[in-house]
Scaffold this motif. Sequence first.
Motif, PDB file in Angstrom:
ATOM      1  N   CYS A 143       0.840  -1.197   0.000  1.00  0.00           N
ATOM      2  CA  CYS A 143       0.000   0.000   0.000  1.00  0.00           C
ATOM      3  C   CYS A 143       0.876   1.248   0.000  1.00  0.00           C
ATOM      4  O   CYS A 143       1.767   1.390   0.834  1.00  0.00           O
ATOM      5  CB  CYS A 143      -0.908   0.005   1.230  1.00  0.00           C
ATOM      6  SG  CYS A 143      -1.959   1.462   1.324  1.00  0.00           S
ATOM      7  N   THR A 144       0.638   2.153  -0.946  1.00  0.00           N
ATOM      8  CA  THR A 144       1.467   3.354  -1.038  1.00  0.00           C
ATOM      9  C   THR A 144       0.828   4.574  -0.388  1.00  0.00           C
ATOM     10  O   THR A 144       1.477   5.598  -0.234  1.00  0.00           O
ATOM     11  CB  THR A 144       1.787   3.679  -2.509  1.00  0.00           C
ATOM     12  OG1 THR A 144       0.561   3.887  -3.204  1.00  0.00           O
ATOM     13  CG2 THR A 144       2.596   2.567  -3.150  1.00  0.00           C
ATOM     14  N   SER A 145      -0.439   4.475   0.008  1.00  0.00           N
ATOM     15  CA  SER A 145      -1.097   5.624   0.625  1.00  0.00           C
ATOM     16  C   SER A 145      -1.594   5.329   2.034  1.00  0.00           C
ATOM     17  O   SER A 145      -2.311   6.135   2.618  1.00  0.00           O
ATOM     18  CB  SER A 145      -2.260   6.087  -0.246  1.00  0.00           C
ATOM     19  OG  SER A 145      -3.212   5.048  -0.373  1.00  0.00           O
ATOM     20  N   CYS A 146      -1.211   4.201   2.593  1.00  0.00           N
ATOM     21  CA  CYS A 146      -1.668   3.804   3.920  1.00  0.00           C
ATOM     22  C   CYS A 146      -0.935   4.568   5.022  1.00  0.00           C
ATOM     23  O   CYS A 146       0.202   5.000   4.853  1.00  0.00           O
ATOM     24  CB  CYS A 146      -1.432   2.310   4.130  1.00  0.00           C
ATOM     25  SG  CYS A 146      -2.452   1.278   3.065  1.00  0.00           S
TER      26      CYS A 146
ATOM     27  N   GLY B 166       5.440  11.865   2.168  1.00  0.00           N
ATOM     28  CA  GLY B 166       4.235  11.961   2.978  1.00  0.00           C
ATOM     29  C   GLY B 166       4.488  12.811   4.211  1.00  0.00           C
ATOM     30  O   GLY B 166       5.565  13.368   4.401  1.00  0.00           O
TER      31      GLY B 166
ATOM     32  N   GLY C 145       5.879   5.545  -0.076  1.00  0.00           N
ATOM     33  CA  GLY C 145       4.514   5.961  -0.347  1.00  0.00           C
ATOM     34  C   GLY C 145       4.190   7.306   0.268  1.00  0.00           C
ATOM     35  O   GLY C 145       4.977   7.892   0.992  1.00  0.00           O
ATOM     36  N   THR C 146       2.988   7.779  -0.008  1.00  0.00           N
ATOM     37  CA  THR C 146       2.594   9.128   0.400  1.00  0.00           C
ATOM     38  C   THR C 146       1.795   9.176   1.691  1.00  0.00           C
ATOM     39  O   THR C 146       1.461  10.250   2.167  1.00  0.00           O
ATOM     40  CB  THR C 146       1.758   9.773  -0.712  1.00  0.00           C
ATOM     41  OG1 THR C 146       0.613   8.939  -0.954  1.00  0.00           O
ATOM     42  CG2 THR C 146       2.566   9.947  -1.992  1.00  0.00           C
ATOM     43  N   GLY C 147       1.455   8.039   2.264  1.00  0.00           N
ATOM     44  CA  GLY C 147       0.659   8.028   3.489  1.00  0.00           C
ATOM     45  C   GLY C 147       1.407   8.640   4.668  1.00  0.00           C
ATOM     46  O   GLY C 147       2.634   8.674   4.701  1.00  0.00           O
TER      47      GLY C 147
END
Length: 181
Positions: A5-8, A68, A36-38
């Motif tokens: 997951c890249t936005s978690c 992130g 990721g961006t999370g």
Amino acid sequence: GSASCTSCLTRAVFVESAATTGLEKRNNIFVISRGGTGDKQSMFFAPASVAGFTINNNVHFLNPSIAGTVEVPRVGATSYTTFADWQLNGQDLDGASTDPFFTDVANGDLKPQEPTIDNIGEPVGISTDITGASRSITNPDPGAYEFGSPIRVTLVNFRGEQARSVNRLMWTTSTEINNLG
């Protein structure tokens, strides 16, 4: 979320309830390196205060190359984006913000190798580490492993000589601590 997951959201510690009291977080190593961006926090407290909690002697490492929102902790709506900010809040005054340099993450060996975090823990009544090795009763190491620093040597004399194609090194020490060899 899954590992891919890249936005978690990524959090090492999550405290949701304001009813939580007497929480102690000591001698831990929190590492966040997920891409990721999370949002990423070593600790996240939904309540607006950590009053009554004991948070000290922990190592926080949030890889500086991750994207992130990156916060050492977040307490309610208050963001602490640096370890120094967190310490100014009176927390983790005897902690550290550094890469613990685990031995071999890919193969599950999470024994730290960073000498600056050796012995920064506080005694909490745990006498052995994850391997059964004795913990220091005065200055345990953070994390699951009791680990040692490289051999500490005080050199009194050190010199080198070259004779033909042979280099010879000679030294004298006054102390050698933890030399098991």
